[in-house]
Design an enzyme around this catalytic site. Structure first.
Site, PDB file in Angstrom:
ATOM      1  CG  HIS A 145      -0.249   0.000   2.528  1.00 57.54           C
ATOM      2  ND1 HIS A 145       0.294   1.137   3.092  1.00 57.54           N
ATOM      3  CD2 HIS A 145       0.007  -1.009   3.401  1.00 57.54           C
ATOM      4  CE1 HIS A 145       0.834   0.829   4.256  1.00 57.54           C
ATOM      5  NE2 HIS A 145       0.691  -0.479   4.472  1.00 57.54           N
ATOM      6  CB  CYS A 161       1.719  -3.583   5.094  1.00 64.58           C
ATOM      7  SG  CYS A 161       0.117  -4.193   5.642  1.00 64.58           S
TER       8      CYS A 161
END
Length: 185
Positions: A145, A161
């Site tokens: 992301h 992440c």
């Protein structure tokens, strides 16, 4: 005249870069959480059987994301990586969905570590840690992301992440298809 000005500008930029190099080297040595290993280009053949719908390699050590289009075109993006080895997932996955303006809901583990976290943050909110775009992996709660906090790129700063600058995730998002293979190394 135009050529002479361009040559002078090129010389000044080169000279400035040469002068800054020792300073950058000292800064990297003085700050242990900076990326001191540098980005190293990778060959997709070392990690994947074929390109298929494309291939993403997230290199945790060098804090870089490598992407090969299905035709073999190579792209390299600096990234943020998980804070600790405990939060790091390694192995093969794939992109299962994509979202522009993703909302964020902290996991139970995140809320346990920091009870002050909100229940969720809507997409488009500048406080949203997922930035402008997100691509979800087969592993629950693991994403590639963007981030509004550019200080995180090149650092160990996530709960698992892989984060990119918003302009880089927008570029990658436009290239990647659902079904793209991913390896976290």
């Amino acid at each position: 005249m135009g050529h002479a000005m361009q040559s002078k500008r090129t010389f000044l930029l080169t000279a400035s870069a040469a002068l800054a190099t020792p300073m950058l080297a000292r800064a990297q040595q003085a700050t242990p959480d900076r990326n001191a290993s540098s980005f190293v280009t990778q060959d997709w053949q070392d990690h994947f059987q074929s390109l298929g719908k494309g291939a993403i390699l997230a290199d945790i050590t060098s804090r870089a994301l490598h992407y090969w289009d299905p035709d073999g075109t190579y792209h390299l993006y600096p990234s943020s990586v998980p804070l600790t080895e405990e939060l790091t997932r390694r192995g093969y996955s794939e992109i299962v969905r994509k979202r522009v303006g993703p909302s964020w809901t902290p996991t139970a583990n995140m809320r346990e570590r920091d009870p002050t976290l909100p229940v969720s943050i809507e997409g488009g909110d500048p406080g949203n840690p997922l930035g402008t775009h997100a691509m979800y992996l087969t592993w629950p709660a693991y994403l590639i992301h963007g981030t509004h906090d550019t200080r995180k790129i090149g650092r160990q700063s996530s709960s698992g992440c892989i984060g990119l600058y918003n302009e880089h995730i927008a570029d990658l998002y436009g290239r990647v298809e659902v079904g793209c293979q991913v390896r976290l190394l």
